[in-house]
Design a protein around this motif. Sequence first.
Motif, PDB file in Angstrom:
ATOM      1  N   ARG A  72       0.812  -1.212   0.000  1.00 16.39           N
ATOM      2  CA  ARG A  72       0.000   0.000   0.000  1.00 16.39           C
ATOM      3  C   ARG A  72       0.845   1.261   0.000  1.00 16.39           C
ATOM      4  NH1 ARG A  72      -4.946   1.349   4.249  1.00 16.39           N
ATOM      5  NH2 ARG A  72      -5.429   3.422   3.458  1.00 16.39           N
ATOM      6  N   ASP A  73       1.957   1.257   0.719  1.00 14.59           N
ATOM      7  CA  ASP A  73       2.778   2.462   0.815  1.00 14.59           C
ATOM      8  C   ASP A  73       3.627   2.692  -0.436  1.00 14.59           C
ATOM      9  OD1 ASP A  73       4.282   0.176   1.391  1.00 14.59           O
ATOM     10  OD2 ASP A  73       5.716   1.274   2.615  1.00 14.59           O
ATOM     11  N   ARG A  74       3.601   1.752  -1.379  1.00 17.42           N
ATOM     12  CA  ARG A  74       4.406   1.875  -2.595  1.00 17.42           C
ATOM     13  C   ARG A  74       3.544   1.934  -3.859  1.00 17.42           C
ATOM     14  NH1 ARG A  74       7.720   3.147   0.459  1.00 17.42           N
ATOM     15  NH2 ARG A  74       9.740   2.162   0.940  1.00 17.42           N
ATOM     16  N   VAL A  75       2.240   1.713  -3.720  1.00 14.05           N
ATOM     17  CA  VAL A  75       1.414   1.503  -4.905  1.00 14.05           C
ATOM     18  C   VAL A  75       1.347   2.750  -5.794  1.00 14.05           C
ATOM     19  CG1 VAL A  75      -0.774   2.106  -3.761  1.00 14.05           C
ATOM     20  CG2 VAL A  75      -0.773   0.515  -5.690  1.00 14.05           C
ATOM     21  N   PHE A  76       1.227   3.934  -5.215  1.00  9.66           N
ATOM     22  CA  PHE A  76       1.117   5.142  -6.024  1.00  9.66           C
ATOM     23  C   PHE A  76       2.410   5.402  -6.791  1.00  9.66           C
ATOM     24  CE2 PHE A  76       1.184   9.631  -7.010  1.00  9.66           C
ATOM     25  CZ  PHE A  76      -0.131   9.930  -7.348  1.00  9.66           C
ATOM     26  N   SER A  77       3.537   5.321  -6.108  1.00  6.62           N
ATOM     27  CA  SER A  77       4.817   5.605  -6.758  1.00  6.62           C
ATOM     28  C   SER A  77       5.155   4.565  -7.818  1.00  6.62           C
ATOM     29  CB  SER A  77       5.936   5.673  -5.720  1.00  6.62           C
ATOM     30  OG  SER A  77       6.036   4.453  -5.004  1.00  6.62           O
ATOM     31  N   ILE A  78       4.795   3.305  -7.588  1.00  2.60           N
ATOM     32  CA  ILE A  78       5.119   2.249  -8.554  1.00  2.60           C
ATOM     33  C   ILE A  78       4.328   2.437  -9.844  1.00  2.60           C
ATOM     34  CG2 ILE A  78       4.824  -0.219  -9.025  1.00  2.60           C
ATOM     35  CD1 ILE A  78       5.740  -0.746  -6.162  1.00  2.60           C
ATOM     36  N   PHE A  79       3.040   2.715  -9.743  1.00  2.00           N
ATOM     37  CA  PHE A  79       2.246   2.927 -10.955  1.00  2.00           C
ATOM     38  C   PHE A  79       2.701   4.180 -11.694  1.00  2.00           C
ATOM     39  CE2 PHE A  79      -0.636  -0.242  -9.258  1.00  2.00           C
ATOM     40  CZ  PHE A  79      -1.161  -0.820 -10.397  1.00  2.00           C
ATOM     41  N   THR A  80       3.036   5.228 -10.967  1.00  2.00           N
ATOM     42  CA  THR A  80       3.510   6.450 -11.610  1.00  2.00           C
ATOM     43  C   THR A  80       4.832   6.212 -12.321  1.00  2.00           C
ATOM     44  OG1 THR A  80       2.427   7.786  -9.901  1.00  2.00           O
ATOM     45  CG2 THR A  80       4.115   8.866 -11.240  1.00  2.00           C
ATOM     46  N   LEU A  81       5.776   5.576 -11.631  1.00  2.00           N
ATOM     47  CA  LEU A  81       7.083   5.282 -12.215  1.00  2.00           C
ATOM     48  C   LEU A  81       6.949   4.373 -13.433  1.00  2.00           C
ATOM     49  CD1 LEU A  81      10.190   5.471 -11.955  1.00  2.00           C
ATOM     50  CD2 LEU A  81      10.095   3.466 -10.459  1.00  2.00           C
ATOM     51  N   SER A  82       6.088   3.370 -13.336  1.00  2.00           N
ATOM     52  CA  SER A  82       5.900   2.442 -14.457  1.00  2.00           C
ATOM     53  C   SER A  82       5.320   3.146 -15.672  1.00  2.00           C
ATOM     54  CB  SER A  82       4.981   1.292 -14.033  1.00  2.00           C
ATOM     55  OG  SER A  82       5.548   0.541 -12.986  1.00  2.00           O
ATOM     56  N   GLY A  83       4.386   4.070 -15.439  1.00  2.00           N
ATOM     57  CA  GLY A  83       3.800   4.803 -16.550  1.00  2.00           C
ATOM     58  C   GLY A  83       4.810   5.672 -17.265  1.00  2.00           C
ATOM     59  N   ILE A  84       5.659   6.343 -16.495  1.00  2.24           N
ATOM     60  CA  ILE A  84       6.699   7.187 -17.099  1.00  2.24           C
ATOM     61  C   ILE A  84       7.697   6.325 -17.871  1.00  2.24           C
ATOM     62  CG2 ILE A  84       8.634   8.727 -16.596  1.00  2.24           C
ATOM     63  CD1 ILE A  84       7.017   9.702 -14.149  1.00  2.24           C
ATOM     64  N   GLY A  85       8.125   5.229 -17.252  1.00  2.00           N
ATOM     65  CA  GLY A  85       9.089   4.349 -17.911  1.00  2.00           C
ATOM     66  C   GLY A  85       8.537   3.731 -19.175  1.00  2.00           C
ATOM     67  N   TRP A  86       7.255   3.392 -19.153  1.00  2.00           N
ATOM     68  CA  TRP A  86       6.644   2.746 -20.314  1.00  2.00           C
ATOM     69  C   TRP A  86       6.680   3.642 -21.546  1.00  2.00           C
ATOM     70  CZ3 TRP A  86       2.751   3.453 -23.808  1.00  2.00           C
ATOM     71  CH2 TRP A  86       2.325   2.335 -24.511  1.00  2.00           C
ATOM     72  N   CYS A  87       6.522   4.958 -21.355  1.00  2.00           N
ATOM     73  CA  CYS A  87       6.456   5.887 -22.488  1.00  2.00           C
ATOM     74  C   CYS A  87       7.661   5.775 -23.422  1.00  2.00           C
ATOM     75  CB  CYS A  87       6.350   7.327 -21.987  1.00  2.00           C
ATOM     76  SG  CYS A  87       4.767   7.735 -21.220  1.00  2.00           S
TER      77      CYS A  87
END
Length: 476
Positions: free
Chosen positions: A257-272
């Motif tokens: 739970r304490d990592r879910v926001f940052s992980i999805f945000t980081l993954s979205g940026i990296g995916w681009c």
Amino acid sequence: MQIPWTNVIIILILGAIFIITSWFISRKVSSVDQYVSGRGKLGVAFGTTSLLAFWITGNTVMAGPEAAYNDGVLGAIGYAALGGIAVMAFAPLAKRIHEVLPNGRTVGDFFKHRFDHKNYYFFIAMSFIWVFGFLMTQGIGGGLLLEQIFEVPYELAVILTFAIVIVYASMGGFSSVTGLAFIQVMLILIVIVVVPPLVYFTTGVAPVYNGMKELDLGSLDLLAPAGLLFLFAAPVLGIGEVFMDNTFWQRAYAIRRDRVFSIFTLSGIGWCFVPLAVATLAFVALGTGQAPKEVNQVAPFIAQVYGGEFASWAFLIGVWAALASTIAALLNAIVSLVLNDVYLKMKPKATGKQQLAFAKIATITIGIVGLLVSLPKFTSMLQMLIFLGVMNAALIFPIVFGLFWKKLNINAAFYAAIFAIIGGYITYYTVGSLQGVVVSGWLSFLICWLGTLVAPSDFNWQKLIRVGLDEKESAK
């Protein structure tokens, strides 16, 4: 066509590595929760690689360049926005999921307890259609890839890809899928880091740019109407895919739970960066006048023509790893839906051992069905995604409002999805495909919002929290 057995054996060797690794991972899988979800156990490393391994799909590396080939620079940027913005937009939803449904398994849990029966059954039906459609695009991508680079007959290529994935995905389920993600992401990065630079070392950047100006000046136009339409419609398409895809809900539940926001945000940026990198191969095709036999195949075609044998091998290994990881994740997502929303309705008192046995059998069965529906060859993976995107967009606001707005009228949500799909497909066939996606999304928003303003509800969030807790305690 004569079968190139040496190439087939090489694919089998790569598949064997995945299968052996999965076997080691599966030895620690002893519960159905480990097979279908992670229950808040994934940290930054495995959470990010798991998301990237799933979301860097055959579409990313095959349909991304297709978009660039069709709409030039705006097509490349639009496809990057399609997936990247969608994953970043899911970050606040993932955080909210932990708050209101911390012990859920699937997106079906949310629809079952937040809405009524008609919403729940309609969503489950749409979800199965979407996942099987997306699964089909991955199978087609694997077949086209092996056919283009390794000259393996299309049907044999599809069978090889699915057979390998079915074997390793059925062993450990979610644990195998996430455990293999790191290896697969590393293989995928070969395509991104090695192939485009190698191709441009051969062609040169300036000749490609000058060739695009001479042969296809419109591909460089940043104000081209078709390109701008794709740029603005693509994020709606991607958000619809992500929000209703059970694979993302699984990872929302599985990531801490304490990592879910940052992980999805980081993954979205990296995916681009992934579709942007492979889309540059389409620019080479436009700038040199090289036309692939099928628009789907522009990226592997250019890798083969200008990158030589090494680029072809690198492209094959990396992209096939992306296809395998996505197919495996989709199989696991479908199985979790079938287990949670079909099997347990028929057998609510099934033991954990019985559920685990069913999940493994379902993985094999659904995998075979996915193989069969992937055998027909389509020429445009991108168009298939846009067609499904009309349906996806209709469910964006029932999900968003359902998670954040307790006043959402559940009847408004239901009719919003129905009329948005109808209106979207009417627009799809009469005006244009991308316009259909946009219309579907707007109708979904307007009907949900206006219907709730007229007749607001007052949902008790404790109902979601309590149901999830009760299910967790009963499973002990």
